[in-house]
Design a protein around this motif. Structure first.
Motif, short mmCIF file in Angstrom:
data_model
loop_
_atom_site.label_atom_id
_atom_site.label_comp_id
_atom_site.label_asym_id
_atom_site.label_seq_id
_atom_site.Cartn_x
_atom_site.Cartn_y
_atom_site.Cartn_z
N TYR A 179 -10.93 -4.32 9.75
CA TYR A 179 -11.45 -4.75 8.43
C TYR A 179 -11.03 -6.18 8.14
O TYR A 179 -11.81 -6.97 7.59
CB TYR A 179 -11.04 -3.76 7.33
N LYS A 180 -9.80 -6.56 8.52
CA LYS A 180 -9.35 -7.92 8.21
C LYS A 180 -10.11 -8.95 9.06
O LYS A 180 -10.41 -10.05 8.59
CB LYS A 180 -7.83 -8.04 8.39
N ASN A 233 -7.25 -1.14 10.21
CA ASN A 233 -6.75 -2.24 9.38
C ASN A 233 -7.05 -3.59 10.03
O ASN A 233 -7.47 -4.54 9.35
CB ASN A 233 -5.25 -2.03 9.13
N PHE A 259 -12.55 1.13 3.17
CA PHE A 259 -13.04 -0.14 2.62
C PHE A 259 -14.54 -0.08 2.55
O PHE A 259 -15.20 0.38 3.49
CB PHE A 259 -12.63 -1.33 3.51
N PRO A 290 -8.13 -1.14 -0.33
CA PRO A 290 -8.40 0.22 0.07
C PRO A 290 -8.76 1.11 -1.14
O PRO A 290 -7.99 1.18 -2.10
CB PRO A 290 -7.09 0.71 0.68
N LEU A 314 -4.98 -2.37 -3.59
CA LEU A 314 -5.56 -3.68 -3.29
C LEU A 314 -4.81 -4.22 -2.08
O LEU A 314 -3.73 -3.74 -1.76
CB LEU A 314 -5.32 -4.65 -4.46
N SER A 315 -5.36 -5.24 -1.46
CA SER A 315 -4.57 -5.98 -0.47
C SER A 315 -3.78 -7.04 -1.23
O SER A 315 -4.28 -7.61 -2.21
CB SER A 315 -5.49 -6.65 0.54
N ARG A 316 -2.57 -7.33 -0.78
CA ARG A 316 -1.79 -8.39 -1.46
C ARG A 316 -2.47 -9.73 -1.33
O ARG A 316 -2.18 -10.66 -2.07
CB ARG A 316 -0.35 -8.42 -0.90
N THR A 357 0.84 -1.20 0.00
CA THR A 357 0.00 0.00 0.00
C THR A 357 0.87 1.26 0.00
O THR A 357 0.59 2.22 -0.71
CB THR A 357 -0.93 -0.02 1.23
C1 LIG Z 1 -4.91 -3.01 2.80
C2 LIG Z 1 -3.89 -3.93 3.29
O1 LIG Z 1 -3.89 -4.28 4.46
O2 LIG Z 1 -2.99 -4.29 2.37
P1 LIG Z 1 -1.96 -5.51 2.53
O3 LIG Z 1 -2.80 -6.69 2.96
O4 LIG Z 1 -1.39 -5.68 1.14
O5 LIG Z 1 -0.94 -5.10 3.54
#
Ligand SMILES: CC(=O)OP(=O)(O)O
Ligand SMILES: CC(C)(COP(=O)(O)OP(=O)(O)OC[C@H]1O[C@@H](n2cnc3c(N)ncnc32)[C@H](O)[C@@H]1OP(=O)(O)O)[C@@H](O)C(=O)NCCC(=O)NCCS
Length: 338
Positions: A283-284, A280, A153, A297, A309-311, A129
């Motif tokens: 959301y995860k 962060n 998000f 994001p 994007l998230s990886r 990010t």
């Molecule tokens: C948005 C985010 O957490 O990105 P990554 O999972 O790539 O760190």
């Protein structure tokens, strides 16, 4: 999943030119093909042409509406290097360093958007990010009316076990690490506008904390209280409450006991977190344990659309982000190509 279907259908009406900077990633290739099948966008894949063609052809003939932009052979590279040099000269970037930078796929993609060769860009399936966002800020820049760039998000609750269905915004869950009260207020106002823009719903904003209405006393609580006051003064018509805990903002019964006069009534749909740790992680957890669909994001406050994007993303996640990017192009009136 209605909001996503609507976003995809709207994207198909405009068929924006969306540039994907990680053109060799198998998830990106799959998303490009899905986007073409749905007519959600015209796609430009950035990367080595031969490698991308080979990857595309494993899925069949390359469909119309997918182009490849190879920085090494692009006729636009010298102009892009000049533009990058103009933008970053004040930071000591010389012509040679600018050419090296412009060759990098994510920088090349951002320059395509800046120069009007594409309408919006999506990247971050491989890059972090920080890399994607720093480039977007430096190359595309802040919108004139924005005080800062932030991210959110779009969290879609659509499973049987989700007591409340629909779209919710979590912000900032991707970019601003430790916002001041003024920055948190700006993030709240931008996020409320983004909910309206993307799903056409009236925002109800919760300024989150570990305290509700003074149940705890700490400088971190005071920051959220001040941020709420700043938003109220700037936008008296916006439904907002804070400082407030997540349960009091989301569960009407808890709202009754903790904040019975809350304007949100336990039905907030925009959640503003006090810092990036909280946003962060939240959301995860909602995505991986709660099974919410997390689109982001999504960046807000940029002069033109660029998204991360998230990886850990899937091809479908990238398709969703293509649709969101198209919607932002429409909302920001990015001019269609002649
Ligand atoms: C948005 C985010 O957490 O990105 P990554 O999972 O790539 O760190
Ligand atoms: C976005 C991020 C990369 C910017 O960090 P940075 O490049 O170190 O930022 P700096 O403070 O050195 O500022 C660099 C430039 O960006 C600008 N900038 C930084 N954050 C900004 C913001 N939120 N809005 C607007 N401009 C910003 C600065 O003004 C500065 O401009 P300049 O180079 O023209 O002087 C940083 O905030 C970050 O790493 N965020 C967390 C990302 C992350 O890891 N997320 C978790 C996974 S989603």
């Amino acid at each position: 999943m209605k909001p996503l279907e609507t976003l995809l259908a709207n994207a198909a009406r405009s068929e924006r030119r969306i540039v994907l900077s990680e053109g060799t990633d198998p998830r990106v290739i799959e998303a490009a093909l899905m986007a073409r099948r749905a007519r959600a966008a015209r796609i430009m894949l950035v990367g080595p042409e031969a490698e991308i063609v080979q990857a595309l052809e494993t899925h069949g003939p390359v469909p119309e509406g997918i182009e490849i932009a190879d920085p090494e052979t692009s006729p636009h590279l010298p102009r892009m290097a000049r533009t990058y040099h103009e933008l970053r000269r004040h930071k000591g970037v010389d012509e040679e360093a600018a050419l090296d930078a412009a060759r990098q796929p994510h920088v090349f993609a951002a320059l395509m958007v800046r120069l009007g060769l594409a309408d919006g860009t999506v990247g971050g399936a491989r890059l972090t990010t920080a890399e994607i966002v720093r480039t977007a800020i430096q190359v595309i820049g802040k919108a004139p009316e924005a005080k800062l760039v932030s991210s959110f998000f779009l969290m879609l609750f659509c499973r049987d076990h989700h007591a409340k269905k629909g779209a919710h915004v979590f912000s900032d869950a991707g970019l601003v690490v430790d916002p001041s009260a003024e920055e948190m207020a700006e993030i709240a106002r931008a996020s409320a506008a983004s909910l309206r823009q993307l799903v056409n719903e009236t925002p109800r904003v919760a300024m989150l904390s570990f305290s509700t209405r003074g149940s705890a006393s700490h400088e971190k609580v005071s920051k959220v209280t001040l941020a709420t006051r700043i938003v109220r003064e700037a936008d008296p018509g916006l439904a907002i409450d804070g400082e407030i805990q997540f349960d009091a903002a989301f569960v009407p019964e808890v709202a009754l006991s903790k904040a019975s006069d809350s304007a949100l009534g336990g039905n907030a749909n925009v959640f503003i977190f006090p810092n990036l740790d909280a946003g962060n992680i939240a959301y995860k957890i909602a995505q991986r344990i709660g099974e919410a669909v997390a689109v982001g994001p999504i960046l807000q406050g940029l002069a033109k659309p660029a998204n991360d994007l998230s990886r850990g993303c899937s091809a479908e996640d990238i398709l969703h982000m293509i649709a969101v990017t198209s919607a932002q192009c429409e909302a920001q009136h990015v001019p269609q190509p002649a």
